[in-house]
Enzyme design. Sequence first.
Site, mmCIF file in Angstrom:
data_model
loop_
_atom_site.group_PDB
_atom_site.id
_atom_site.type_symbol
_atom_site.label_atom_id
_atom_site.label_comp_id
_atom_site.label_asym_id
_atom_site.label_seq_id
_atom_site.Cartn_x
_atom_site.Cartn_y
_atom_site.Cartn_z
ATOM 1 N N VAL A 1 0.865 -1.185 0.000
ATOM 2 C CA VAL A 1 0.000 0.000 0.000
ATOM 3 C C VAL A 1 0.905 1.239 0.000
ATOM 4 O O VAL A 1 1.762 1.372 0.871
ATOM 5 C CB VAL A 1 -0.893 0.003 1.260
ATOM 6 C CG1 VAL A 1 -1.802 1.228 1.284
ATOM 7 C CG2 VAL A 1 -1.718 -1.281 1.322
ATOM 8 N N LYS A 2 0.691 2.112 -0.980
ATOM 9 C CA LYS A 2 1.536 3.320 -1.029
ATOM 10 C C LYS A 2 0.830 4.417 -0.241
ATOM 11 O O LYS A 2 0.196 5.322 -0.789
ATOM 12 C CB LYS A 2 1.797 3.725 -2.483
ATOM 13 C CG LYS A 2 2.948 4.684 -2.638
ATOM 14 C CD LYS A 2 3.376 4.793 -4.086
ATOM 15 C CE LYS A 2 4.255 5.993 -4.333
ATOM 16 N NZ LYS A 2 5.535 5.982 -3.635
ATOM 17 N N ALA A 3 0.918 4.264 1.089
ATOM 18 C CA ALA A 3 0.251 5.195 2.012
ATOM 19 C C ALA A 3 1.299 6.120 2.612
ATOM 20 O O ALA A 3 2.431 5.695 2.887
ATOM 21 C CB ALA A 3 -0.438 4.415 3.124
#
Length: 304
Positions: free
Chosen positions: A155-157
């Site tokens: 997840v590119k959070a």
Amino acid sequence: MADNIIWFKGELIPQSQASVPVLSSTAQFGLNVFEGIRCYWNEKERQLYAFRLKEHFDRLQTSCKLIRIECPYDSNQLEDALIKSIQANEFKSDCAVRMTLFVESEGSWSTEGGSVGMFVAPILRTRVQLPVKVGKKACVSSWERINDNCLPPRVKAGSNYINGRYAHMAAIRGGYDLPIFLDHNGVVAEGAGACIFIVRNGKLITPPMAASILESITRQTLIDFAGDLGFDVVERDIARTELYVSDEIFFCGSAAEITPIVSVDNYDVGSGAVGPITNGMHARYLEITSGEIEKYRNWITPIY
Ligand code: PMP
């Protein structure tokens, strides 16, 4: 910083006029997902090309799905916002675009169904001039990479980057340029904002998806075209000391492009200079991203 025009919740406005509420989940808990997309200028065609938009938009949707926020836009709308934001600045040279979906309503970290805003912010950013002569000094970080059972690296959070912050700060304070993360199993994972490749005996080796890495679009791009240059790529675990005995090492990412690593923990990588495979892969990567290789033109989208 230049006060560029950004696309903000459907409007084109100067960046300085955009704001988010202080009690929003994005401001309090880092509840946002984003993409960093590069665009490369092709002087011959006088055209600016965005690189692998489909893959970036797919990853953004995947990030939303996993963190359970609603993406209010489909791929066509995302592309439209990106193109309009660049056109509004009339950029006719290499640039980077930050596209961020953020939870702007008030709530706790676990609130679902909050309202989601988006900004798309382009900045001018030139490509690295080749051949790169000076590489970076890296260290293996004592900070462990987040893993799939705590804070999924897939997840590119924004919040994932706090893990990178600790490692990067420690590396700089220790006299290095960049950290290399090991994962919870003790094998090489990735950098703080980039994936990693090592070269041993003419073979490119990169950690597998399960080694606590972001599903990097640049990593996949290199895997896709390495064969054209006659290199095999192997996706397998890499042990720490393999870094010390590699012939070449580089990081890769949309922002990093290809970043040569010339030492790890003060062990020279190969001869301690930037290697020919690293520079060769970088040259090909830039030809592909700026639309010079016919075979890969389906990866690029014209902005004008
Ligand atoms: N790993 C991490 C942790 C990153 O932040 C990035 C940059 N997005 C990458 C790898 C490289 O990903 P990409 O090639 O898709 O930019």
